[in-house]
Design a protein around this motif. Structure first.
Motif, PDB file in Angstrom:
ATOM      1  N   HIS A 354      39.744  45.533  42.122  1.00  0.00           N
ATOM      2  CA  HIS A 354      38.759  46.438  42.703  1.00  0.00           C
ATOM      3  C   HIS A 354      38.886  47.833  42.102  1.00  0.00           C
ATOM      4  N   GLY A 355      40.111  48.298  41.928  1.00  0.00           N
ATOM      5  CA  GLY A 355      40.286  49.600  41.304  1.00  0.00           C
ATOM      6  C   GLY A 355      39.779  49.634  39.875  1.00  0.00           C
ATOM      7  N   GLU A 356      40.033  48.574  39.116  1.00  0.00           N
ATOM      8  CA  GLU A 356      39.548  48.514  37.741  1.00  0.00           C
ATOM      9  C   GLU A 356      38.027  48.419  37.696  1.00  0.00           C
ATOM     10  N   LEU A 357      37.436  47.707  38.658  1.00  0.00           N
ATOM     11  CA  LEU A 357      35.982  47.591  38.714  1.00  0.00           C
ATOM     12  C   LEU A 357      35.345  48.944  38.970  1.00  0.00           C
ATOM     13  N   LEU A 358      35.887  49.718  39.908  1.00  0.00           N
ATOM     14  CA  LEU A 358      35.337  51.042  40.189  1.00  0.00           C
ATOM     15  C   LEU A 358      35.504  51.967  38.988  1.00  0.00           C
ATOM     16  N   ALA A 359      36.639  51.861  38.308  1.00  0.00           N
ATOM     17  CA  ALA A 359      36.826  52.675  37.101  1.00  0.00           C
ATOM     18  C   ALA A 359      35.836  52.275  36.009  1.00  0.00           C
ATOM     19  N   HIS A 360      35.495  50.984  35.943  1.00  0.00           N
ATOM     20  CA  HIS A 360      34.569  50.504  34.928  1.00  0.00           C
ATOM     21  C   HIS A 360      33.173  51.087  35.122  1.00  0.00           C
ATOM     22  N   VAL A 361      32.731  51.204  36.364  1.00  0.00           N
ATOM     23  CA  VAL A 361      31.373  51.702  36.642  1.00  0.00           C
ATOM     24  C   VAL A 361      31.344  53.209  36.846  1.00  0.00           C
ATOM     25  N   GLY A 362      32.488  53.851  36.808  1.00  0.00           N
ATOM     26  CA  GLY A 362      32.502  55.300  36.965  1.00  0.00           C
ATOM     27  C   GLY A 362      32.638  55.779  38.386  1.00  0.00           C
ATOM     28  N   GLY A 363      33.114  54.929  39.282  1.00  0.00           N
ATOM     29  CA  GLY A 363      33.421  55.390  40.635  1.00  0.00           C
ATOM     30  C   GLY A 363      32.558  54.827  41.738  1.00  0.00           C
ATOM     31  N   ARG A 364      31.345  54.369  41.433  1.00  0.00           N
ATOM     32  CA  ARG A 364      30.478  53.859  42.498  1.00  0.00           C
ATOM     33  C   ARG A 364      29.654  52.692  41.993  1.00  0.00           C
ATOM     34  N   LEU A 365      29.653  51.619  42.783  1.00  0.00           N
ATOM     35  CA  LEU A 365      28.886  50.432  42.423  1.00  0.00           C
ATOM     36  C   LEU A 365      27.414  50.635  42.748  1.00  0.00           C
ATOM     37  N   HIS A 366      26.557  49.986  41.963  1.00  0.00           N
ATOM     38  CA  HIS A 366      25.114  50.059  42.191  1.00  0.00           C
ATOM     39  C   HIS A 366      24.569  48.796  42.843  1.00  0.00           C
ATOM     40  N   ASP A 367      25.439  47.876  43.186  1.00  0.00           N
ATOM     41  CA  ASP A 367      25.040  46.653  43.886  1.00  0.00           C
ATOM     42  C   ASP A 367      26.187  46.232  44.788  1.00  0.00           C
ATOM     43  N   ASP A 368      25.857  45.483  45.849  1.00  0.00           N
ATOM     44  CA  ASP A 368      26.896  44.980  46.731  1.00  0.00           C
ATOM     45  C   ASP A 368      27.848  44.076  45.943  1.00  0.00           C
ATOM     46  N   ALA A 369      29.123  44.144  46.285  1.00  0.00           N
ATOM     47  CA  ALA A 369      30.130  43.359  45.573  1.00  0.00           C
ATOM     48  C   ALA A 369      31.133  42.819  46.573  1.00  0.00           C
ATOM     49  N   ALA A 370      31.419  41.516  46.466  1.00  0.00           N
ATOM     50  CA  ALA A 370      32.388  40.868  47.343  1.00  0.00           C
ATOM     51  C   ALA A 370      33.338  40.030  46.496  1.00  0.00           C
ATOM     52  N   LEU A 371      34.610  40.064  46.862  1.00  0.00           N
ATOM     53  CA  LEU A 371      35.653  39.274  46.211  1.00  0.00           C
ATOM     54  C   LEU A 371      36.466  38.594  47.294  1.00  0.00           C
ATOM     55  N   LEU A 372      36.678  37.291  47.160  1.00  0.00           N
ATOM     56  CA  LEU A 372      37.502  36.542  48.098  1.00  0.00           C
ATOM     57  C   LEU A 372      38.445  35.654  47.289  1.00  0.00           C
ATOM     58  N   LEU A 373      39.737  35.810  47.501  1.00  0.00           N
ATOM     59  CA  LEU A 373      40.744  35.103  46.718  1.00  0.00           C
ATOM     60  C   LEU A 373      41.673  34.340  47.650  1.00  0.00           C
ATOM     61  N   LEU A 374      41.882  33.056  47.333  1.00  0.00           N
ATOM     62  CA  LEU A 374      42.812  32.223  48.087  1.00  0.00           C
ATOM     63  C   LEU A 374      43.908  31.729  47.152  1.00  0.00           C
ATOM     64  N   ARG A 375      45.091  31.638  47.686  1.00  0.00           N
ATOM     65  CA  ARG A 375      46.214  31.044  46.960  1.00  0.00           C
ATOM     66  C   ARG A 375      46.880  30.011  47.854  1.00  0.00           C
ATOM     67  N   ARG A 376      47.045  28.813  47.320  1.00  0.00           N
ATOM     68  CA  ARG A 376      47.671  27.752  48.102  1.00  0.00           C
ATOM     69  C   ARG A 376      49.181  27.910  48.017  1.00  0.00           C
TER      70      ARG A 376
END
Length: 411
Positions: A354-376
């Protein structure tokens, strides 16, 4: 498939270096920030002092007196009504003292004081209106946060044999809610989850997301078959959506015994991360249309079964992540980012992503973004029904319960 880098001694040395730098530079940054904040809050007094200094040493008389009106105007940008009033009184006292020292005519002094009074009153009114708007915005945010908590219920860090982490960012940062959706529920048929994206934005998209999540949570507990869960969502959307509306979604299930089950309805393919660190997309063997458009295409979604052993991870996301662009209009490379930030803790992985994603776009996203990660982390165990009395087990109910087959990939 791309091989993730090893996270051994070099990664530990990197973390040690970053922590040492943070410990050294942190106090310096805090002192610098405190100094700059003090300078900003003292601007009205500093400005009045400059005018006084010029009037005393330069002998310019009343030439710079009208500039004292800038003091309450500056105070309005950083202080409340009391600060504006104090700045106005300070400017009036300073102007009167300078006028008396240089023998300024009373008429000219009265004009300066009237200008100071008008600017102070206007600045105070602007501050009062700004405070009212801020209170209204705070109330709207609190309502939006309550709606988001009801719509996107918090996901626990541990669900059965899985470690889970979620990151969600709405494009409308003031509302903190958008059209992306996710849910994870333990059911009698195993852990089931959904990640989706509603076409459009604003309140209509939020209403559609609420409809999808409500039907999913209900059907996930009732339907033994994952395809039946998807069918119930499809029927509900067909009754309630407009002709141009649809929802892309991935619905996944982890039965008490058997492989991972995935149904992809026009959504971005999830990323499957093996225990060895290999990252690859779960491409649908037979692409299905988004939810709400089955009647137009006539194609039904199909079930994919994939091995998902201890140590494997599954990342589901929305297109707000993969379609995020930097200043050069380049998309964010999600698979490479996962490989860079991969760890045994899903929350740590998503924090880095998430931090790298915000840095990639310059601090603010222009579309909704969701991430869900599972580890067994362990073998799956049967999940009891969450509520309600247990009916006695009969031959009919046993026949109705589906036992997932051993690992296969359906055509």
């Amino acid at each position: 498939m791309s091989q993730a880098p090893h996270h051994g001694a070099p990664r530990r040395l990197e973390r040690l270096f970053r922590n040492r730098v943070a410990r050294i530079c942190g106090p310096v940054h805090r002192r610098a920030w405190g100094l700059s904040a003090s300078v900003v809050h003292g601007l009205p007094v500093l400005f009045a002092g400059v005018v006084v200094l010029d009037g005393v040493t330069g002998g310019t008389g009343a030439t710079w007196l009208p500039l004292l009106a800038a003091a309450p105007a500056l105070a309005a940008t950083i202080h409340g009504p009391r600060g504006v009033l104090c700045a106005g009184l300070l400017a009036a006292a300073t102007g009167s003292a300078l006028a008396w020292m240089h023998g300024v005519p009373v008429r000219e002094l009265a004009a300066v004081l009237c200008a100071l009074l008008a600017v102070t009153a206007a600045s105070g009114l602007a501050v009062a209106l700004r405070g009212r708007r801020e209170r209204v915005l705070a109330a709207v945010r609190s309502v939006a946060e309550a709606a988001q908590q009801a719509l996107l219920q918090p996901v626990p860090e541990t669900v059965g044999p899985f470690r889970v982490a979620v990151r969600y960012s709405a494009a409308a940062a003031e509302a903190r809610i958008g059209g992306d959706l996710y849910a994870l529920v333990p059911t009698p048929y195993g852990v089931r989850l959904i990640v989706g994206d509603v076409r459009g934005k604003g309140l209509p998209a939020v209403g559609t997301a609420a409809l999808v999540l409500g039907v999913f949570r209900e059907a996930a507990h009732d339907e033994p078959d994952l395809l039946a869960v998807v069918s119930r969502i499809e029927r509900s959307l067909a009754r309630n959506l407009g002709p141009d509306d649809f929802v892309t979604a991935v619905v996944a299930g982890f039965p008490a015994s058997g492989p991972l089950e995935v149904v992809n309805c026009g959504h971005a393919p999830p990323l499957l991360i093996s225990a060895a660190g290999e990252v690859g997309p779960v491409e649908p063997a037979h692409p299905a249309p988004p939810l709400g458009l089955r009647a137009l295409s006539g194609e039904a979604p199909r079930l994919q079964r994939l091995p998902f052993t201890v140590g494997d991870q599954l990342l589901l996301y929305t297109d707000g992540v993969t379609e995020a662009r930097d200043h050069a209009r380049a998309f964010y490379p999600l698979a490479e980012g996962v490989a860079r930030h991969l760890s045994d803790e899903p929350s740590r992985t998503l924090t880095g992503l998430h931090g790298e994603l915000l840095a990639h776009v310059g601090g603010r996203l222009h579309d909704d973004a969701a991430l869900l990660l599972l580890r067994r982390t362990a073998a799956q165990e049967p999940v009891d029904a969450p509520c309600g009395p247990q009916a006695p087990q009969t031959a009919a109910s046993s026949a109705h319960r589906v036992t997932p087959p051993r690992w296969t990939r359906m055509p």
